[in-house]
Design a protein around this motif. Structure first.
Motif, PDB file in Angstrom:
ATOM      1  N   PHE A 186       1.298  -1.420  -0.199  1.00 18.85           N
ATOM      2  CA  PHE A 186      -0.475   0.244   0.146  1.00 18.85           C
ATOM      3  C   PHE A 186       1.189   1.414   0.167  1.00 18.85           C
ATOM      4  O   PHE A 186       0.703   2.202   0.657  1.00 18.85           O
ATOM      5  N   PRO A 187       1.513   1.701  -1.221  1.00 16.14           N
ATOM      6  CA  PRO A 187       2.145   2.761  -1.273  1.00 16.14           C
ATOM      7  C   PRO A 187       1.868   4.599  -0.509  1.00 16.14           C
ATOM      8  O   PRO A 187       2.776   4.969  -0.809  1.00 16.14           O
ATOM      9  N   ILE A 188       0.344   4.340  -0.960  1.00 19.13           N
ATOM     10  CA  ILE A 188      -0.340   5.961  -0.365  1.00 19.13           C
ATOM     11  C   ILE A 188      -0.916   5.390   1.075  1.00 19.13           C
ATOM     12  O   ILE A 188      -1.893   6.380   1.510  1.00 19.13           O
ATOM     13  N   SER A 189      -0.139   4.180   1.780  1.00 21.90           N
ATOM     14  CA  SER A 189      -0.737   4.178   3.304  1.00 21.90           C
ATOM     15  C   SER A 189      -1.045   5.259   3.826  1.00 21.90           C
ATOM     16  O   SER A 189      -1.667   6.114   4.993  1.00 21.90           O
ATOM     17  N   ASN A 190      -0.187   6.417   3.668  1.00 22.84           N
ATOM     18  CA  ASN A 190       0.432   7.541   4.946  1.00 22.84           C
ATOM     19  C   ASN A 190      -0.230   8.225   4.375  1.00 22.84           C
ATOM     20  O   ASN A 190       0.057   9.745   5.162  1.00 22.84           O
ATOM     21  N   TRP A 191      -1.207   8.850   3.254  1.00 21.92           N
ATOM     22  CA  TRP A 191      -1.814  10.107   2.909  1.00 21.92           C
ATOM     23  C   TRP A 191      -3.685   9.583   3.372  1.00 21.92           C
ATOM     24  O   TRP A 191      -3.618   9.017   3.831  1.00 21.92           O
ATOM     25  N   THR A 192      -3.468  10.652   3.351  1.00 21.60           N
ATOM     26  CA  THR A 192      -5.088  10.964   3.684  1.00 21.60           C
ATOM     27  C   THR A 192      -5.873  11.459   2.457  1.00 21.60           C
ATOM     28  O   THR A 192      -5.227  11.665   1.460  1.00 21.60           O
ATOM     29  N   GLU A 193      -7.311  11.600   2.914  1.00 23.04           N
ATOM     30  CA  GLU A 193      -7.808  12.042   1.688  1.00 23.04           C
ATOM     31  C   GLU A 193      -7.538  13.245   1.130  1.00 23.04           C
ATOM     32  O   GLU A 193      -7.567  13.890  -0.326  1.00 23.04           O
ATOM     33  N   LEU A 194      -7.449  14.513   1.913  1.00 25.39           N
ATOM     34  CA  LEU A 194      -6.624  15.426   1.646  1.00 25.39           C
ATOM     35  C   LEU A 194      -5.069  16.099   1.382  1.00 25.39           C
ATOM     36  O   LEU A 194      -5.410  16.241  -0.222  1.00 25.39           O
ATOM     37  N   ASP A 195      -5.122  14.583   1.594  1.00 30.70           N
ATOM     38  CA  ASP A 195      -3.870  14.523   0.549  1.00 30.70           C
ATOM     39  C   ASP A 195      -3.921  14.376  -0.670  1.00 30.70           C
ATOM     40  O   ASP A 195      -2.991  14.737  -1.843  1.00 30.70           O
ATOM     41  N   VAL A 196      -4.554  13.106  -1.160  1.00 24.52           N
ATOM     42  CA  VAL A 196      -4.849  13.075  -2.424  1.00 24.52           C
ATOM     43  C   VAL A 196      -5.547  13.926  -3.498  1.00 24.52           C
ATOM     44  O   VAL A 196      -4.967  14.432  -4.302  1.00 24.52           O
ATOM     45  N   TRP A 197      -6.129  14.504  -2.821  1.00 29.19           N
ATOM     46  CA  TRP A 197      -7.362  14.900  -3.942  1.00 29.19           C
ATOM     47  C   TRP A 197      -6.144  16.694  -3.737  1.00 29.19           C
ATOM     48  O   TRP A 197      -6.125  17.291  -4.598  1.00 29.19           O
ATOM     49  N   ARG A 198      -5.256  16.707  -3.062  1.00 29.67           N
ATOM     50  CA  ARG A 198      -3.826  17.820  -3.282  1.00 29.67           C
ATOM     51  C   ARG A 198      -3.293  17.595  -4.438  1.00 29.67           C
ATOM     52  O   ARG A 198      -2.755  18.452  -4.783  1.00 29.67           O
ATOM     53  N   TYR A 199      -2.557  16.711  -4.267  1.00 25.06           N
ATOM     54  CA  TYR A 199      -1.899  15.688  -5.536  1.00 25.06           C
ATOM     55  C   TYR A 199      -2.466  15.695  -6.559  1.00 25.06           C
ATOM     56  O   TYR A 199      -1.672  16.387  -7.525  1.00 25.06           O
ATOM     57  N   ILE A 200      -3.872  15.403  -6.531  1.00 27.16           N
ATOM     58  CA  ILE A 200      -4.742  15.207  -7.384  1.00 27.16           C
ATOM     59  C   ILE A 200      -4.584  16.917  -8.738  1.00 27.16           C
ATOM     60  O   ILE A 200      -4.361  17.211  -9.861  1.00 27.16           O
ATOM     61  N   GLU A 201      -4.734  17.848  -7.601  1.00 28.45           N
ATOM     62  CA  GLU A 201      -4.836  18.962  -8.306  1.00 28.45           C
ATOM     63  C   GLU A 201      -2.990  19.493  -8.366  1.00 28.45           C
ATOM     64  O   GLU A 201      -3.044  20.026  -9.705  1.00 28.45           O
ATOM     65  N   ALA A 202      -1.964  19.266  -8.071  1.00 28.96           N
ATOM     66  CA  ALA A 202      -1.295  19.727  -8.111  1.00 28.96           C
ATOM     67  C   ALA A 202      -0.608  18.852  -9.189  1.00 28.96           C
ATOM     68  O   ALA A 202       0.508  19.644 -10.684  1.00 28.96           O
ATOM     69  N   GLU A 203      -0.737  17.975 -10.226  1.00 30.77           N
ATOM     70  CA  GLU A 203      -0.002  16.950 -10.311  1.00 30.77           C
ATOM     71  C   GLU A 203      -1.104  16.534 -12.313  1.00 30.77           C
ATOM     72  O   GLU A 203      -1.258  15.859 -12.668  1.00 30.77           O
ATOM     73  N   ASP A 204      -2.673  17.447 -11.859  1.00 29.95           N
ATOM     74  CA  ASP A 204      -3.289  17.303 -12.874  1.00 29.95           C
ATOM     75  C   ASP A 204      -4.030  15.885 -12.780  1.00 29.95           C
ATOM     76  O   ASP A 204      -4.241  15.749 -13.876  1.00 29.95           O
ATOM     77  N   VAL A 205      -3.997  15.235 -12.121  1.00 28.95           N
ATOM     78  CA  VAL A 205      -4.620  13.429 -12.492  1.00 28.95           C
ATOM     79  C   VAL A 205      -5.809  13.394 -12.764  1.00 28.95           C
ATOM     80  O   VAL A 205      -7.190  14.278 -12.344  1.00 28.95           O
ATOM     81  N   ALA A 206      -6.255  12.633 -14.326  1.00 29.34           N
ATOM     82  CA  ALA A 206      -7.494  12.437 -14.506  1.00 29.34           C
ATOM     83  C   ALA A 206      -8.473  11.273 -13.315  1.00 29.34           C
ATOM     84  O   ALA A 206      -8.026  11.185 -12.637  1.00 29.34           O
ATOM     85  N   LEU A 207      -9.602  11.873 -13.548  1.00 29.95           N
ATOM     86  CA  LEU A 207     -10.473  11.610 -12.363  1.00 29.95           C
ATOM     87  C   LEU A 207     -12.091  10.967 -13.316  1.00 29.95           C
ATOM     88  O   LEU A 207     -12.550  11.780 -13.819  1.00 29.95           O
ATOM     89  N   PRO A 208     -12.821   9.905 -12.958  1.00 31.79           N
ATOM     90  CA  PRO A 208     -14.236   9.670 -13.763  1.00 31.79           C
ATOM     91  C   PRO A 208     -14.852  11.171 -12.739  1.00 31.79           C
ATOM     92  O   PRO A 208     -14.349  11.735 -11.874  1.00 31.79           O
ATOM     93  N   SER A 209     -16.254  11.627 -13.682  1.00 28.24           N
ATOM     94  CA  SER A 209     -16.754  12.826 -13.686  1.00 28.24           C
ATOM     95  C   SER A 209     -17.578  12.641 -12.741  1.00 28.24           C
ATOM     96  O   SER A 209     -18.412  13.708 -11.856  1.00 28.24           O
ATOM     97  N   ILE A 210     -17.785  11.501 -11.340  1.00 27.36           N
ATOM     98  CA  ILE A 210     -19.109  10.889 -10.881  1.00 27.36           C
ATOM     99  C   ILE A 210     -18.172  11.648  -9.403  1.00 27.36           C
ATOM    100  O   ILE A 210     -18.993  11.946  -8.505  1.00 27.36           O
ATOM    101  N   TYR A 211     -16.448  12.448  -9.394  1.00 28.40           N
ATOM    102  CA  TYR A 211     -16.100  12.694  -8.530  1.00 28.40           C
ATOM    103  C   TYR A 211     -16.254  13.482  -8.185  1.00 28.40           C
ATOM    104  O   TYR A 211     -15.973  14.924  -7.516  1.00 28.40           O
TER     105      TYR A 211
END
Length: 304
Positions: A186-211
């Protein structure tokens, strides 16, 4: 020459990214047949993004694996297939429908298929001889996941024993396992939900539209907004309404709820979850509400 100082958030994200990439590279170096669990959800999308960065510019030498309940929201499956096609990845789909069709599984009385994923997962691991599975689970999601190490050895039956956790001091990971066993990582075990979303913003990670917030027909049950689908629709006494909602997590549509939201951008989602007092699973997953130890019980049997 001038340099721009990183913000505290950026530094934290880059530290998390570096740790995750180190873990992924360790898996690629140590294991012969690793796979990456890819459902099309936000955590698996971030995990795939990290795996690509870990090995770039080389192609990803890891098979993607999705255990498909057949009750996924169509937007998620469309996103999964598009990511696989665009990236030229190998995808193995373990379809719960196939196990139901030949009698290896039986439909549950409540209609939910989320707990039915375990048998197809373990069968596919055995058939494909995967020795490591990278997953996007995080410790902040559930107390059972908080117990688990980053490298988690599963026994010959795919089960997890919380009493046999290995120490991971100084980022030293132990993936050794006996024949028949395999390791969940589990490589992102130490991340939080907020970390994930901030990373999505910083790296422009694409997601399904339902998010992101969209109008959808939903009905209220057990404190959650569910949407109709192959798993069924409103029961007697439940009213179908069209509301502005988004999903914080994705899974079997019969037990994964939406939240009322007007957040249509990553920035607005970050603002929304910054003030939330519930994890995404705690807020929207009925399968985790079956008992105090619902997740741990499933993990002992071989669940993600």
């Amino acid at each position: 020459m001038t340099t721009t100082a990183l913000s505290a958030t950026d530094v934290s994200l880059r530290e998390l990214e570096a740790e995750s990439i180190e873990i992924i590279r360790e898996v690629i170096a140590e294991f012969d047949r690793p796979a990456l669990l890819f459902s099309g959800g936000k955590d698996s999308a971030v995990l795939l993004h990290l795996a690509r960065k870990a090995i770039a510019p080389a192609p990803l030498p890891i098979t993607l694996l999705h255990v498909d309940t057949g009750h996924n929201l169509p937007e998620v499956i469309e996103f999964r297939d598009r990511v696989v096609a665009d990236g030229g990845h190998r995808l193995v789909v373990a379809a719960v429908e196939e196990w139901l069709a030949d009698g290896r599984l039986t439909e549950r009385p409540d209609g939910t298929r989320n707990p039915l994923q375990t048998v197809p997962l373990l069968d596919t691991i055995a058939t494909r001889k995967f020795d490591a599975l990278l997953g996007g689970a995080r410790r902040d999601e559930d107390r059972a996941r908080a117990k688990e190490r980053i490298f988690s050895v599963r026994d010959a039956f795919g089960g997890w024993d919380p009493r046999k956790q290995r120490p991971e001091l100084w980022r030293i990971y132990n993936g050794k396992h006996a024949p028949g066993e395999h390791t969940r990582v589990f490589p992102i075990s130490n991340w939080t939900e907020l970390d994930v979303w901030r990373y999505i913003e910083a790296e422009d990670v694409a997601l399904p539209s339902i998010y992101y917030a969209h109008e959808r027909p939903v009905f209220h049950r057990d404190g959650m907004w569910l949407t109709p689908g192959p798993w069924g629709g409103p029961r007697e006494g439940e009213t179908l309404e069209t509301l502005s909602v988004r999903y914080r997590t994705v899974g079997d549509g019969s037990c994964t709820g939406a939240v009322l939201s007007t957040a249509t951008t990553v920035t607005e989602v970050i603002e929304e979850i910054s003030v939330s007092t519930l994890t995404e699973r705690g807020a929207t997953r009925a399968d985790d509400r079956l008992s105090e130890a619902a997740m741990e019980d499933r993990k002992r049997e071989g669940y993600f």
